[in-house]
Enzyme design. Sequence first.
Site, PDB file in Angstrom:
ATOM      1  N   TYR A 151       0.849  -1.200   0.000  1.00 19.98           N
ATOM      2  CA  TYR A 151       0.000   0.000   0.000  1.00 19.98           C
ATOM      3  C   TYR A 151       0.888   1.255   0.000  1.00 19.98           C
ATOM      4  O   TYR A 151       0.669   2.200  -0.760  1.00 19.98           O
ATOM      5  CB  TYR A 151      -0.920  -0.050   1.226  1.00 19.98           C
ATOM      6  CG  TYR A 151      -1.648   1.225   1.557  1.00 19.98           C
ATOM      7  CD1 TYR A 151      -2.795   1.603   0.864  1.00 19.98           C
ATOM      8  CD2 TYR A 151      -1.204   2.048   2.599  1.00 19.98           C
ATOM      9  CE1 TYR A 151      -3.470   2.775   1.195  1.00 19.98           C
ATOM     10  CE2 TYR A 151      -1.879   3.216   2.931  1.00 19.98           C
ATOM     11  CZ  TYR A 151      -3.007   3.577   2.224  1.00 19.98           C
ATOM     12  OH  TYR A 151      -3.670   4.737   2.546  1.00 19.98           O
ATOM     13  N   ASN A 180      -3.264   8.605   9.813  1.00 22.60           N
ATOM     14  CA  ASN A 180      -4.354   8.068  10.648  1.00 22.60           C
ATOM     15  C   ASN A 180      -5.455   9.075  10.962  1.00 22.60           C
ATOM     16  O   ASN A 180      -5.515   9.628  12.059  1.00 22.60           O
ATOM     17  CB  ASN A 180      -3.797   7.541  11.975  1.00 22.60           C
ATOM     18  CG  ASN A 180      -3.064   6.236  11.788  1.00 22.60           C
ATOM     19  OD1 ASN A 180      -3.527   5.344  11.085  1.00 22.60           O
ATOM     20  ND2 ASN A 180      -1.902   6.126  12.402  1.00 22.60           N
ATOM     21  N   LYS A 202     -14.845  -1.802  20.219  1.00 23.35           N
ATOM     22  CA  LYS A 202     -14.626  -2.831  21.239  1.00 23.35           C
ATOM     23  C   LYS A 202     -15.135  -2.348  22.598  1.00 23.35           C
ATOM     24  O   LYS A 202     -15.754  -3.110  23.340  1.00 23.35           O
ATOM     25  CB  LYS A 202     -13.138  -3.195  21.314  1.00 23.35           C
ATOM     26  CG  LYS A 202     -12.680  -3.990  20.084  1.00 23.35           C
ATOM     27  CD  LYS A 202     -11.192  -4.293  20.125  1.00 23.35           C
ATOM     28  CE  LYS A 202     -10.753  -4.927  18.806  1.00 23.35           C
ATOM     29  NZ  LYS A 202      -9.479  -5.634  18.893  1.00 23.35           N
TER      30      LYS A 202
HETATM   31  P1  NAD Z   1     -12.113   5.114   2.308  1.00 18.65           P
HETATM   32  O1  NAD Z   1     -11.784   3.678   2.018  1.00 18.65           O
HETATM   33  O2  NAD Z   1     -13.212   5.399   3.252  1.00 18.65           O
HETATM   34  O3  NAD Z   1     -12.354   5.901   0.954  1.00 18.65           O
HETATM   35  C1  NAD Z   1     -11.759   5.529  -0.257  1.00 18.65           C
HETATM   36  C2  NAD Z   1     -12.874   5.461  -1.285  1.00 18.65           C
HETATM   37  O4  NAD Z   1     -12.300   5.088  -2.531  1.00 18.65           O
HETATM   38  C3  NAD Z   1     -13.938   4.416  -0.935  1.00 18.65           C
HETATM   39  O5  NAD Z   1     -15.218   5.010  -0.843  1.00 18.65           O
HETATM   40  C4  NAD Z   1     -13.861   3.451  -2.096  1.00 18.65           C
HETATM   41  O6  NAD Z   1     -15.121   2.902  -2.487  1.00 18.65           O
HETATM   42  C5  NAD Z   1     -13.284   4.313  -3.205  1.00 18.65           C
HETATM   43  N1  NAD Z   1     -12.690   3.481  -4.231  1.00 18.65           N
HETATM   44  C6  NAD Z   1     -11.791   2.460  -4.091  1.00 18.65           C
HETATM   45  N2  NAD Z   1     -11.551   1.890  -5.278  1.00 18.65           N
HETATM   46  C7  NAD Z   1     -12.320   2.561  -6.200  1.00 18.65           C
HETATM   47  C8  NAD Z   1     -12.487   2.423  -7.593  1.00 18.65           C
HETATM   48  N3  NAD Z   1     -11.833   1.485  -8.292  1.00 18.65           N
HETATM   49  N4  NAD Z   1     -13.337   3.273  -8.217  1.00 18.65           N
HETATM   50  C9  NAD Z   1     -14.016   4.224  -7.511  1.00 18.65           C
HETATM   51  N5  NAD Z   1     -13.884   4.386  -6.176  1.00 18.65           N
HETATM   52  C10 NAD Z   1     -13.044   3.565  -5.541  1.00 18.65           C
HETATM   53  O7  NAD Z   1     -10.743   5.760   2.829  1.00 18.65           O
HETATM   54  P2  NAD Z   1     -10.483   7.157   3.541  1.00 18.65           P
HETATM   55  O8  NAD Z   1     -10.084   6.872   4.932  1.00 18.65           O
HETATM   56  O9  NAD Z   1     -11.584   8.103   3.277  1.00 18.65           O
HETATM   57  O10 NAD Z   1      -9.157   7.609   2.761  1.00 18.65           O
HETATM   58  C11 NAD Z   1      -9.208   8.515   1.659  1.00 18.65           C
HETATM   59  C12 NAD Z   1      -7.823   8.605   1.045  1.00 18.65           C
HETATM   60  O11 NAD Z   1      -6.856   9.009   2.017  1.00 18.65           O
HETATM   61  C13 NAD Z   1      -7.310   7.283   0.471  1.00 18.65           C
HETATM   62  O12 NAD Z   1      -6.571   7.538  -0.693  1.00 18.65           O
HETATM   63  C14 NAD Z   1      -6.374   6.769   1.549  1.00 18.65           C
HETATM   64  O13 NAD Z   1      -5.388   5.904   1.021  1.00 18.65           O
HETATM   65  C15 NAD Z   1      -5.791   8.057   2.087  1.00 18.65           C
HETATM   66  N6  NAD Z   1      -5.341   7.928   3.466  1.00 18.65           N
HETATM   67  C16 NAD Z   1      -6.244   7.815   4.473  1.00 18.65           C
HETATM   68  C17 NAD Z   1      -5.805   7.688   5.776  1.00 18.65           C
HETATM   69  C18 NAD Z   1      -6.772   7.575   6.923  1.00 18.65           C
HETATM   70  O14 NAD Z   1      -6.319   7.534   8.062  1.00 18.65           O
HETATM   71  N7  NAD Z   1      -8.078   7.519   6.723  1.00 18.65           N
HETATM   72  C19 NAD Z   1      -4.433   7.689   6.059  1.00 18.65           C
HETATM   73  C20 NAD Z   1      -3.534   7.787   4.996  1.00 18.65           C
HETATM   74  C21 NAD Z   1      -3.993   7.944   3.708  1.00 18.65           C
END
Ligand code: NAD
Length: 334
Positions: A151, A180, A202
């Site tokens: 990832y 996070n 939890k």
């Molecule tokens: P999330 O999983 O809730 O949101 C990601 C969205 O992308 C989901 O709704 C999913 O359905 C959509 N998605 C995945 N594959 C897809 C596809 N092929 N076509 C269309 N949509 C697709 O995650 P999040 O927590 O909201 O994170 C948002 C972004 O931030 C992501 O890129 C994640 O990697 C990054 N990120 C988040 C965190 C965190 O702590 N939440 C930390 C580091 C990076």
Amino acid sequence: MKKVIILGGGGFIGGHLAKKLKLNGFFVRIADIKQHEYLKQEDICHEFIECDLADPVAVEKVIFEDCYELYQLAADMGGAGYIFTGLNDANIMSNSALINLNVAKEAVKKKVQKIFYSSSACIYPAHNQLDSNNPNCEEGSAYPANPDSEYGWEKLFSERLFLAYASNYNLNVRIARFHNVFGPYGTWNGGKEKAPAAMARKAAETPNGGSFEVWGDGQQTRSFLYIEDCLEAIERFMKSDFNGPLNIGSEEMITINQLAQMAIDISGKNISIHNIDGQEFIDKYGFRCPLGVRGRKSDNNLYRSTIGWEVSAPLIVGMQKTFTWINEQVNNGQ
Ligand code: NAD
């Protein structure tokens, strides 16, 4: 009305961001492979296109010509139970890389004015995060690269991809490395949830006098950013002239056992923590429980010096709000 597009707006951060931008008067188009689980479509956007962004034809339809800002948050991701088991690596890498390849190319073609890309703290080298008390996640420490997950490698590739488009095609990018992010209306069960939601669930599910499991010895450290602070950090970054990559996180470091205890204290119950081996255990969802790096915390020096803003809300405030929402989900049998 300025028009924005939020890819991944059916997810946690994207849904919150879309809601805020809509309230702020923007025309909001969301594209995601699924609807938002908890927020109503009419509350977060004007248009919702359900499609697979790994398909270039879909991306061509989603990105319009007069896009003021495009937020690329779509990614195949989850908490440790999803991204660190190794079982999902091929899908994680190919799905997310395809999305980013399609989006970068189409954004240039459609002359998108500014594009935000959400990278992750998972890009930082594993060898700089062995000491739980002193992890190094300063932006410049990303190379020589050694992320601890596929990832993280995909995120690093895509950072470079967007920077290459910026340099060769003048794509106006803002690249953030989220650390996070948590809050209500996010995944809280099923294996893709992150630590704050898992601990809140939890604590909500465990009866008074009971105990719950925490992966590993609980001394591994992390920092967690509440969603409202994340949104403010994104907005300020987008308004700046700095391309990034830039950490968006909190510097309040806590051990996982302390996080678990915080959730327990908020629940008001008497619950004990049972630490379990992080390598072998198969939990009720069938996952091994990998621990990730030993220590990780956002380093906000660059954010402070370039953007001039500081996350101020303490973790407990966000945890209280998150626990209240997850407790409702648990009690409503969602
Ligand atoms: P999330 O999983 O809730 O949101 C990601 C969205 O992308 C989901 O709704 C999913 O359905 C959509 N998605 C995945 N594959 C897809 C596809 N092929 N076509 C269309 N949509 C697709 O995650 P999040 O927590 O909201 O994170 C948002 C972004 O931030 C992501 O890129 C994640 O990697 C990054 N990120 C988040 C965190 C965190 O702590 N939440 C930390 C580091 C990076």
